[in-house]
Enzyme design. Structure first.
Site, PDB file in Angstrom:
ATOM      1  N   LYS A  81       0.831  -1.194   0.000  1.00 29.16           N
ATOM      2  CA  LYS A  81       0.000   0.000   0.000  1.00 29.16           C
ATOM      3  C   LYS A  81       0.865   1.243   0.000  1.00 29.16           C
ATOM      4  CE  LYS A  81      -3.690  -2.294  -0.006  1.00 29.16           C
ATOM      5  NZ  LYS A  81      -3.048  -3.303  -0.820  1.00 29.16           N
ATOM      6  N   ASP A  82       0.328   2.279  -0.601  1.00 28.37           N
ATOM      7  CA  ASP A  82       0.992   3.558  -0.820  1.00 28.37           C
ATOM      8  C   ASP A  82       1.195   4.323   0.487  1.00 28.37           C
ATOM      9  OD1 ASP A  82       1.751   6.076  -1.828  1.00 28.37           O
ATOM     10  OD2 ASP A  82       0.311   5.970  -3.455  1.00 28.37           O
ATOM     11  N   ARG A  83       2.265   5.096   0.552  1.00 29.92           N
ATOM     12  CA  ARG A  83       2.503   5.956   1.706  1.00 29.92           C
ATOM     13  C   ARG A  83       1.681   7.247   1.615  1.00 29.92           C
ATOM     14  NH1 ARG A  83       6.885   8.226   3.849  1.00 29.92           N
ATOM     15  NH2 ARG A  83       8.213   6.442   3.556  1.00 29.92           N
TER      16      ARG A  83
END
Length: 168
Positions: A81-83
């Site tokens: 998952k993206d930061r």
């Protein structure tokens, strides 16, 4: 950055729409993993459902591993998952390593939402999909946005070459 929620994102649709601003704050882009299967409630592994911000998945797993004195390779995940969002994702780790210590988990960048035991470690691909909440700003009539949203429900959005569909 401006974005047409279908015309720019899906070749099946065309025609100009109103310009909408892509989310600028992490809270404007929320992602929740949808597990491939439910955890059984029993087993050697503990599945942790974690909400994070300003961390990518590997950084999260490193922090969790350090908290419990584990090697990050002992942890599992279904997807990355993206930061630059507020993602909620599942990770797994050996249950015996965290017995009585779950209250030590979390900091300013992540928090534990749920935990449940299961018989196996999570691995990439143990993911049915992701649920997205994207908050756009701009000048668009409600009817236009609802029509685009309905169109997207049937076909999803492309995922930059990753074999998954985004569902709204």
């Amino acid at each position: 950055m401006t974005w047409d929620p279908v015309g720019d994102a899906h070749p099946r649709y065309s025609g100009p729409g109103p310009a909408l601003a892509w989310p600028s704050a992490p809270e404007d882009f929320q992602v929740e993993e949808i597990p491939l299967y439910p955890a059984s409630g029993e087993g050697e592994h503990l599945f942790l459902f974690i909400e994070k911000r300003d961390l990518n998945s590997r950084e999260l797993m490193d922090r969790v591993a350090r908290t419990f004195g584990l090697n990050a390779r002992e942890l599992g995940h279904a997807g990355l998952k993206d930061r630059n969002a507020v993602p909620r994702q599942w990770i797994s780790l050996p249950a015996k390593a965290v017995e009585g210590k779950l209250d030590e988990l979390g900091d300013d960048n992540y928090r534990l939402l749920d935990s449940i035991r299961h018989g196996n470690k999570l691995k990439p691909g143990h993911l049915s999909g992701n649920r997205f909440d994207v908050f756009l700003s701009g000048d668009a009539e409600a009817g236009f946005m609802e029509a685009r949203r309905a169109a997207l429900r049937g076909v999803g959005l492309p995922s930059d070459g990753v074999p998954q569909r985004r569902r709204m």
